[in-house]
Write an enzyme that holds these catalytic residues in place. Structure first.
Site, mmCIF file in Angstrom:
data_model
loop_
_atom_site.group_PDB
_atom_site.id
_atom_site.type_symbol
_atom_site.label_atom_id
_atom_site.label_comp_id
_atom_site.label_asym_id
_atom_site.label_seq_id
_atom_site.Cartn_x
_atom_site.Cartn_y
_atom_site.Cartn_z
ATOM 1 N N HIS A 177 -4.091 9.247 -4.259
ATOM 2 C CA HIS A 177 -4.124 8.295 -2.922
ATOM 3 C C HIS A 177 -2.780 8.728 -2.219
ATOM 4 O O HIS A 177 -1.647 8.551 -3.005
ATOM 5 C CB HIS A 177 -4.157 7.001 -3.372
ATOM 6 N N LYS B 162 4.276 -2.241 -8.188
ATOM 7 C CA LYS B 162 5.404 -1.552 -9.267
ATOM 8 C C LYS B 162 5.424 -2.124 -10.851
ATOM 9 O O LYS B 162 5.957 -1.418 -11.694
ATOM 10 C CB LYS B 162 6.817 -1.926 -8.498
ATOM 11 N N PRO C 22 3.117 -8.278 -7.115
ATOM 12 C CA PRO C 22 2.340 -7.254 -6.595
ATOM 13 C C PRO C 22 2.388 -6.435 -5.454
ATOM 14 O O PRO C 22 1.466 -5.476 -5.084
ATOM 15 C CB PRO C 22 1.044 -7.865 -6.881
ATOM 16 N N TYR D 8 7.969 3.795 -1.917
ATOM 17 C CA TYR D 8 6.630 3.508 -2.004
ATOM 18 C C TYR D 8 6.041 4.116 -3.245
ATOM 19 O O TYR D 8 5.494 3.505 -4.207
ATOM 20 C CB TYR D 8 5.732 3.806 -0.865
ATOM 21 N N TYR E 257 -3.267 -2.383 4.764
ATOM 22 C CA TYR E 257 -2.313 -3.480 5.087
ATOM 23 C C TYR E 257 -2.732 -4.174 6.273
ATOM 24 O O TYR E 257 -2.451 -3.357 7.312
ATOM 25 C CB TYR E 257 -1.142 -3.211 4.840
#
Ligand code: APR
Length: 404
Positions: free
Chosen positions: A85, A310, A306, A401, A214
Site C-alpha cells: 500500500h 503505529k 490508532p 507515515y 481519510y
C-alpha cells in the site's frame, strides 16, 4: 480462595530463563527470537489459542517491521498474502487529493497484512520450533523483579495458582496487563486523552478505494483501510460515550457514504459489519521501560492511538531490541543491551506518539475550551492545504507515515 490459601496452594510451574506474559505481536516476536537463539522461554497467555488467532486488530506494517520479520525468519505468511500500500487519499470540503507516499520520503510502501494472520503465523512458528505457550493462564502478579530470580504468579487453566520462576520477565500483556500492575510506586506514566472517539468497524466487504482513505467532514472524520481482498477496516468519529451497538449497519454505511462524499467520488462497497468497537483515542508512555528484571514491551510499554497505525509496529521494534539484548545477556554474558533497552526504545516511541498526535489534529476538529474554534479550524485547513501543495510537507509526511 483467600490470599493466604492462594499463597499456600502455590506450586512451582514452568520455570524458564525468560517468562513472557502475552501472546500478541510483542510476545510472539520476542519468543521466536529467543527460541531461535536457544534461550529457554515460556509464554503465559490468558486467552485460548483460537481467540488469540482470530482477534482482528491492526494490519498496516511499516517497512522496518517487514525487515524485522524477514531477518528473523518470520515473514513467510506475509510474503504470500501481504499486499503493498503506497497511496493516501484525503477528502475534504475543498475536494480530494492523493498522496503517493511510496514514491516520496523513504520511498517504501506499507504492507497490509491482517494482524490476526500475523499472530497466527508467529504462534505456529513458535510452537513448531518447540516453544512453550500456556494458554488459558492468567498472570496475576510479578514478584521479586528487583532481584535476580523474579517470579510470575498465574492462575492456570485449571484455576489453580502456580509460580513461574525466571531470570527475566517480559510484560507483553498490553496496557491493562500484570506488567504495569507490578511496576514500583512512582513509576512515570505520561498520559494524554486526545478528546476523540472512533467507532471502529470491520466490514466483510472488499475495499472501496485503492488507497488509505481519510475523509474530513463537518460531521466528523471517517477512515478507510483495506485489510485484505474481502475485509475492510472503517472508522467513524463519534461522540465520546457512544455505544458500539447504537448504530445499525445501514446507519453506519449511510454515514460513511456521507462523510466520504460517495456521491461525488463513487459508492462504497457495502457488506455485513462483522466487528465493531468504540475506541477513545488516548496515548501513554511508561518511563523507564525496565524495572530490574522486568521489561515492558508493546502496549504494556506505551499505548498509542490508532491514527497512524503505529501500535503493532512499535511492538515488533521493541520485541527485537529486547530479544537481542536478552540473547546477549543470557547466551553471551553481556548485559549491556538490557541496560540500554529503555533508552533505545523511548525515542522511537515518542516520535511515533508525536506523529500520531499530528495526524489526530490534522483529521479532526478538536475541542478547544479556551480558544476560537474557527481559528483552529482554519489552521487545520491550512495544514491540509500544505500537505496537498508542498513537496517538502509530503516528504515529511511520507517519512513519518512509513517510518519507525
Ligand atoms: N496474563 C496473560 N496474558 C495476558 C494478560 C495476563 N494478565 N493480560 C493480557 N494478556 C494477553 C492478551 O490476551 C493478549 O493476547 O496479552 C496479549 C497482549 O497482546 P496485544 O494487546 O496485541 O499487545 P501487543 O503484543 O503489545 O501488541 C500491540 O497490537 O493489539 C495490537 O494494535 C494493537 O497497538 C496494539 C499492538
Amino acid at each position: 480462595m483467600t490470599e493466604s490459601e492462594y499463597a499456600g496452594a502455590l506450586r512451582d510451574a514452568d520455570a524458564a530463563d525468560v517468562v513472557i506474559v502475552g501472546a500478541g505481536p510483542a510476545g510472539l516476536v520476542l519468543g521466536n527470537i529467543l527460541l531461535s537463539h536457544g534461550v529457554d522461554c515460556v509464554v503465559l497467555e490468558r486467552a485460548d489459542r483460537d481467540a488469540v488467532e482470530n482477534r482482528a486488530r491492526a494490519g498496516f506494517l511499516v517497512p522496518h517491521t517487514v525487515r524485522v520479520l524477514e531477518r528473523n525468519g518470520l515473514d513467510a505468511g506475509l510474503r504470500r498474502r501481504g499486499r503493498e500500500h503506497g497511496v493516501c487519499e484525503f477528502r475534504t470540503e475543498d475536494g480530494r487529493f492523493r498522496l503517493d507516499y511510496r514514491r516520496l520520503g523513504l520511498g517504501e510502501p506499507h504492507t497490509v497484512y491482517p494482524q490476526h494472520d500475523l499472530v497466527a503465523d508467529l504462534l505456529g512458528l513458535y510452537l513448531d520450533a518447540g516453544g512453550r505457550v500456556r494458554f488459558g493462564t492468567e498472570a496475576v502478579a510479578v514478584s521479586d523483579a528487583d532481584g535476580p530470580t523474579p517470579a510470575v504468579t498465574a492462575r492456570e487453566a485449571d484455576g489453580r495458582p502456580a509460580r513461574h520462576r525466571a531470570r527475566y520477565v517480559a510484560a507483553c500483556d498490553g496496557r491493562h496487563g500484570v506488567g504495569r500492575r507490578s511496576l514500583p510506586p512512582g513509576t512515570a506514566r505520561h498520559h494524554h486523552d486526545h478528546g476523540v472517539s472512533w467507532l471502529g468497524l470491520l466490514a466483510e466487504a472488499p475495499p472501496s478505494l485503492d488507497a488509505v482513505g481519510y475523509a474530513i467532514h463537518p460531521r466528523g472524520f471517517a477512515g478507510h483501510m483495506a485489510r485484505s481482498a474481502d475485509l475492510t477496516r472503517y472508522y467513524l468519529q463519534c461522540a465520546p460515550g457512544t455505544r458500539a451497538d447504537a448504530w445499525s449497519d445501514d446507519r453506519i454505511w449511510d454515514e460513511l457514504a456521507l462523510r466520504m462524499r460517495a456521491s461525488a467520488y463513487g459508492p462504497l462497497v457495502r457488506g455485513p459489519i462483522a466487528q465493531r468497537a468504540v475506541v477513545d483515542l488516548e496515548s501513554d508512555v511508561i518511563e523507564p521501560l525496565r524495572h530490574g528484571s522486568l521489561f515492558l514491551v508493546g502496549d504494556a510499554a506505551a499505548l498509542i492511538s490508532p491514527s497512524a497505525a503505529k501500535g503493532a509496529n512499535l511492538a515488533v521494534l521493541e520485541a527485537e531490541i529486547l530479544g537481542r539484548a536478552l540473547v546477549d545477556a543470557l547466551v553471551h554474558g553481556d548485559p549491556g543491551g538490557l541496560d540500554r533497552y529503555s533508552e533505545r526504545c523511548l525515542p522511537h516511541i515518542w516520535r511515533a506518539q508525536e506523529f500520531s498526535r499530528w495526524m489526530i489534529r490534522l483529521l479532526h476538529a478538536l475541542p478547544d475550551p479556551d480558544g476560537d474554534p474557527l481559528f483552529r479550524e482554519r489552521l487545520r485547513q491550512a495544514r491540509i492545504a500544505g500537505l496537498r501543495d508542498f513537496a517538502s510537507a509530503q516528504h515529511w509526511f511520507a517519512e513519518n507515515y512509513t517510518g519507525i
